[in-house]
Design an enzyme around this catalytic site. Structure first.
Site, short mmCIF file in Angstrom:
data_model
loop_
_atom_site.label_atom_id
_atom_site.label_comp_id
_atom_site.label_asym_id
_atom_site.label_seq_id
_atom_site.Cartn_x
_atom_site.Cartn_y
_atom_site.Cartn_z
N HIS A 11 0.82 -1.22 0.00
CA HIS A 11 0.00 0.00 0.00
C HIS A 11 0.86 1.27 0.00
CE1 HIS A 11 -3.17 -2.82 1.06
NE2 HIS A 11 -2.47 -3.21 2.10
N ASP B 8 3.25 -7.60 -0.02
CA ASP B 8 2.16 -7.53 0.94
C ASP B 8 0.96 -8.22 0.31
OD1 ASP B 8 0.13 -6.94 2.70
OD2 ASP B 8 0.53 -4.80 2.80
N LYS C 199 4.90 -7.56 14.68
CA LYS C 199 4.06 -7.23 13.53
C LYS C 199 2.62 -7.66 13.83
CE LYS C 199 2.06 -7.04 9.45
NZ LYS C 199 0.69 -7.49 9.24
N HIS D 38 -3.38 2.09 8.72
CA HIS D 38 -2.88 2.20 10.10
C HIS D 38 -2.02 3.45 10.27
CE1 HIS D 38 -4.41 -1.71 10.28
NE2 HIS D 38 -3.32 -2.43 10.41
N SER E 1 1.47 -0.24 -5.33
CA SER E 1 0.55 -0.52 -4.24
C SER E 1 0.07 -1.96 -4.40
CB SER E 1 -0.63 0.44 -4.32
OG SER E 1 -1.06 0.75 -3.02
N CYS F 52 -5.60 -2.24 13.34
CA CYS F 52 -7.01 -2.34 12.93
C CYS F 52 -7.93 -1.73 13.98
CB CYS F 52 -7.38 -3.80 12.64
SG CYS F 52 -6.62 -4.39 11.10
N SER G 254 5.98 -2.73 12.16
CA SER G 254 5.92 -3.66 11.02
C SER G 254 7.08 -3.44 10.07
CB SER G 254 4.62 -3.45 10.25
OG SER G 254 3.53 -3.47 11.11
N GLU H 123 4.59 -9.30 4.14
CA GLU H 123 3.99 -8.48 5.19
C GLU H 123 2.80 -9.11 5.91
OE1 GLU H 123 4.92 -5.49 6.23
OE2 GLU H 123 3.14 -4.54 7.08
N ASP I 141 0.36 -4.52 14.56
CA ASP I 141 -0.26 -3.96 13.36
C ASP I 141 -1.66 -4.54 13.17
OD1 ASP I 141 -1.02 -4.35 10.56
OD2 ASP I 141 0.95 -3.72 9.92
N ASN I 142 -1.74 -5.88 13.12
CA ASN I 142 -3.03 -6.52 12.84
C ASN I 142 -4.05 -6.17 13.92
OD1 ASN I 142 -0.95 -7.68 11.37
ND2 ASN I 142 -1.92 -9.68 11.22
N HIS J 241 -7.37 -9.12 3.74
CA HIS J 241 -6.52 -8.66 2.63
C HIS J 241 -7.23 -8.65 1.27
CE1 HIS J 241 -2.71 -7.46 0.91
NE2 HIS J 241 -3.02 -8.23 -0.11
N GLN K 208 10.38 -5.36 8.41
CA GLN K 208 10.62 -5.50 6.97
C GLN K 208 12.06 -5.16 6.62
OE1 GLN K 208 9.25 -6.73 4.41
NE2 GLN K 208 7.04 -6.73 4.63
N ASN L 199 5.00 -11.16 8.85
CA ASN L 199 3.74 -11.09 9.59
C ASN L 199 3.84 -11.73 10.97
OD1 ASN L 199 0.72 -10.60 9.61
ND2 ASN L 199 0.78 -12.81 10.00
N SER M 48 -5.74 1.66 -2.32
CA SER M 48 -5.05 2.04 -1.08
C SER M 48 -3.99 3.13 -1.24
CB SER M 48 -4.42 0.81 -0.45
OG SER M 48 -3.43 0.27 -1.30
P1 NAI Z 1 -5.85 -14.76 11.73
O1 NAI Z 1 -5.59 -16.06 11.09
O2 NAI Z 1 -5.20 -14.40 13.01
O3 NAI Z 1 -7.44 -14.56 11.97
C1 NAI Z 1 -8.43 -14.95 11.07
C2 NAI Z 1 -9.53 -15.62 11.90
O4 NAI Z 1 -10.65 -15.87 11.06
C3 NAI Z 1 -9.09 -16.96 12.48
O5 NAI Z 1 -9.24 -16.97 13.88
C4 NAI Z 1 -9.99 -17.97 11.79
O6 NAI Z 1 -10.30 -19.07 12.62
C5 NAI Z 1 -11.20 -17.13 11.45
N1 NAI Z 1 -12.01 -17.66 10.36
C6 NAI Z 1 -11.62 -18.32 9.24
N2 NAI Z 1 -12.68 -18.66 8.49
C7 NAI Z 1 -13.78 -18.19 9.14
C8 NAI Z 1 -15.19 -18.23 8.87
N3 NAI Z 1 -15.66 -18.86 7.80
N4 NAI Z 1 -16.02 -17.63 9.74
C9 NAI Z 1 -15.56 -17.01 10.86
N5 NAI Z 1 -14.24 -16.96 11.18
C10 NAI Z 1 -13.37 -17.55 10.32
O7 NAI Z 1 -5.52 -13.66 10.62
P2 NAI Z 1 -5.31 -12.09 10.88
O8 NAI Z 1 -3.87 -11.83 11.11
O9 NAI Z 1 -6.32 -11.64 11.84
O10 NAI Z 1 -5.60 -11.52 9.41
C11 NAI Z 1 -6.90 -11.60 8.83
C12 NAI Z 1 -6.89 -10.96 7.45
O11 NAI Z 1 -6.60 -9.56 7.57
C13 NAI Z 1 -5.82 -11.49 6.51
O12 NAI Z 1 -6.31 -11.48 5.19
C14 NAI Z 1 -4.70 -10.48 6.64
O13 NAI Z 1 -3.82 -10.52 5.54
C15 NAI Z 1 -5.48 -9.21 6.75
N6 NAI Z 1 -4.85 -8.05 7.37
C16 NAI Z 1 -5.37 -6.84 7.03
C17 NAI Z 1 -4.89 -5.69 7.58
C18 NAI Z 1 -5.45 -4.37 7.18
O14 NAI Z 1 -4.87 -3.33 7.50
N7 NAI Z 1 -6.57 -4.32 6.50
C19 NAI Z 1 -3.78 -5.70 8.56
C20 NAI Z 1 -3.34 -7.04 8.90
C21 NAI Z 1 -3.87 -8.15 8.33
#
Ligand code: NAI
Length: 475
Positions: free
Chosen positions: A51, A137, A228, A396, A74, A237, A404, A198, A232-233, A343, A408, A223, A79
């Site tokens: 991003h 990322d 991180k 963020h 990006s 968020c 984070s 990332e 960050d997550n 993501h 990197q 990650n 983003s």
């Molecule tokens: P994580 O693996 O810690 O959490 C995801 C959770 O979703 C898990 O606990 C899992 O059991 C649950 N899950 C999976 N399928 C499900 C379903 N059908 N119904 C309900 N729950 C379900 O992953 P994390 O780190 O929380 O990341 C989640 C997403 O967010 C990823 O795609 C990651 O790349 C993205 N992300 C986005 C950010 C942003 O700024 N927008 C920042 C960091 C991560």
């Protein structure tokens, strides 16, 4: 210098915000100081796909300060912050007429064709040279190089199937045009020493590729540095999910029912933030451990089907697909807000929504659409189902991204300078480096750390200077 951004005249504004962000990114500024003389990234040609925000500008300029040549895109069509992109192109010492910064190919609101074209441009060094490092990322740059090399070795690109997503058609078109061109993709794959990834979703892709014997170069999973994903997550968020909702809708969150799908790191941050605003938060989970955590944190945990008709705000945080289906959306309350912070955009079935009979899409403003169903009721979808904190707001804040991005930078130095120590595989950074990242952020918050005595250290079996926890400790 080749580049493509929205408007170079935004560079001054971007530079002012970069200057403020630098103060909030002590980890990155400490890296610049520590490595100013030794220039560990001299000779590195880093292609970055992350991003293109103000915080990322500080990362890019840190990589340059450590000796790297950089080209950037990006990793999402919505983003980019156009003033950040412009400032990076102009650079701290250039002007609009004579830009002296880094080639960036990114603007807010790219089409999918433009997005993949930008990725291709950043992977193409002037004079036919190739990058030797990727900073990714979500894994799109890594995916393009792997798919290109795979098809080049096979001698052809398979045609996209009729049911493949639009995105896949675009990738296949790009590769059909370029595969075989002077060993374009195999050449890039061979020159890459490694990738630092990332996010959770990109890391999943890397482990899958490695498991299937397809990974072509080593990867560091940034990650899963504690500094991180547990920061960050979660805390990132916690901040930016509310920012996204406010800027997109300005709806009062207090008193509303909010559903958070997924209670991983991102879900925990989102649920906490929504509760902080006074929403009644309901969590959905598939993992009994995370479901139990949510319950003990005081959230109702149930299925989406149970609450789809009573909630006002939905946020998907799973990194999984088809979480909110078109059938779910049709059952929602009038003007329910539907958003994703994971993501990729496939957490919400936007294609299915668009195919419902009689559905009409009303654009309210960029990245905010009202979808009106045949019966006259409607829902509000943010950022077309793409990550709303970066699509509708600015992602963020700097301080958390400093954690984070310091990971990197350290990961880039590791892979670039110690290539032989990392045979093809997926690695995390050692604990002492994770602790170093945290340490670099304590002073700014006025944190005073207690020092172990020698006796205490030996009693709990660690060194006075760390690491303080075993690798299996979960924080
Ligand atoms: P994580 O693996 O810690 O959490 C995801 C959770 O979703 C898990 O606990 C899992 O059991 C649950 N899950 C999976 N399928 C499900 C379903 N059908 N119904 C309900 N729950 C379900 O992953 P994390 O780190 O929380 O990341 C989640 C997403 O967010 C990823 O795609 C990651 O790349 C993205 N992300 C986005 C950010 C942003 O700024 N927008 C920042 C960091 C991560």
């Amino acid at each position: 210098m080749d580049f493509k951004v929205a408007d170079l005249s935004l560079a001054d504004f971007g530079r002012k915000e970069i200057r403020l962000a630098e103060h909030e990114m002590p980890g990155l500024m400490a890296m610049r100081k520590e490595y100013a003389a030794s220039q560990p990234l001299r000779g590195a040609k880093i292609m970055g796909s992350l991003h293109m925000t103000i915080q990322t500008a500080v990362l890019i300029e840190t990589l340059v300060a450590l000796g790297a040549e950089v080209r950037w895109v990006s990793c999402n069509i919505f983003s980019t912050q156009d003033h950040a992109a412009a400032a990076v192109v102009v650079g701290p010492h250039g002007t609009q007429e004579d830009p002296k910064g880094v080639p960036v190919f990114a603007w807010k609101g790219e089409t999918l064709e433009e997005y993949w074209w930008c990725t291709e441009q950043a992977l193409t060094w002037p004079g036919g040279d190739a990058p030797n490092m990727i900073l990714d990322d979500g894994g799109d740059a890594t995916l393009l190089v792997h798919k290109g090399a795979e098809y080049e070795k096979a001698g052809a690109v398979p045609p996209a199937g009729a049911d493949d997503p639009e995105e896949w058609h675009v990738i296949i078109d790009l590769l059909t045009r370029t595969v075989g061109e002077d060993k374009r993709w195999t050449g890039i794959a061979e020159s890459i020493k490694g990738v630092t990834e990332e996010t959770t979703t990109g890391v999943h892709r890397l482990y899958e590729m490695h498991k299937n014997g397809q990974l072509l170069f080593p990867a560091i999973n940034v990650n899963d540095s504690v500094t991180k994903s547990k920061f960050d997550n979660k805390y990132g968020c916690r901040h930016s999910v509310i920012d996204g909702l406010n800027r997109a809708t300005d709806v009062l969150i207090g008193g509303k029912v909010a559903v958070v799908c997924g209670y991983g790191d991102v879900g925990k941050g989102c649920a906490d933030a929504l509760r902080g605003q006074g929403a009644r938060v309901i969590v959905t989970e598939i993992d009994p451990i995370c479901a139990l955590q949510a319950a003990m944190d005081g959230f109702q945990v149930t299925t989406l089907e149970e609450v789809v008709g009573i909630a006002d705000i939905f946020v998907t945080t799973t990194g999984n697909f088809n979480i909110i289906t078109a059938a779910h959306m049709a059952q929602m309350k009038h003007q329910a807000i539907v958003s994703n912070i994971g993501h990729f955009d496939n957490e919400i079935d936007m294609a299915g929504l668009a195919k419902l009979p009689g559905i009409v899409k009303n654009n309210i403003k960029p990245q905010v659409d009202e979808w009106v169903f045949a019966d006259g009721h409607s829902i509000i979808v943010l950022a077309e189902g793409r990550l709303m904190n970066l699509g509708c707001a600015t992602g963020h804040p700097s301080f958390v991204m400093s954690n984070s991005f310091t990971n990197q930078v350290i990961a880039q130095i590791e892979l670039f300078t110690k290539t032989a120590e990392y045979p093809t595989g997926v690695y995390t950074l050692p604990k002492h480096l994770d602790e170093k990242v945290a340490r670099l952020h304590l002073d700014a918050l006025g944190v005073k750390l207690t020092e172990l005595t020698k006796e205490q250290a030996s009693y709990i079996g660690v060194h006075v200077e760390g690491p303080y926890k075993s690798d299996h400790y979960r924080y």
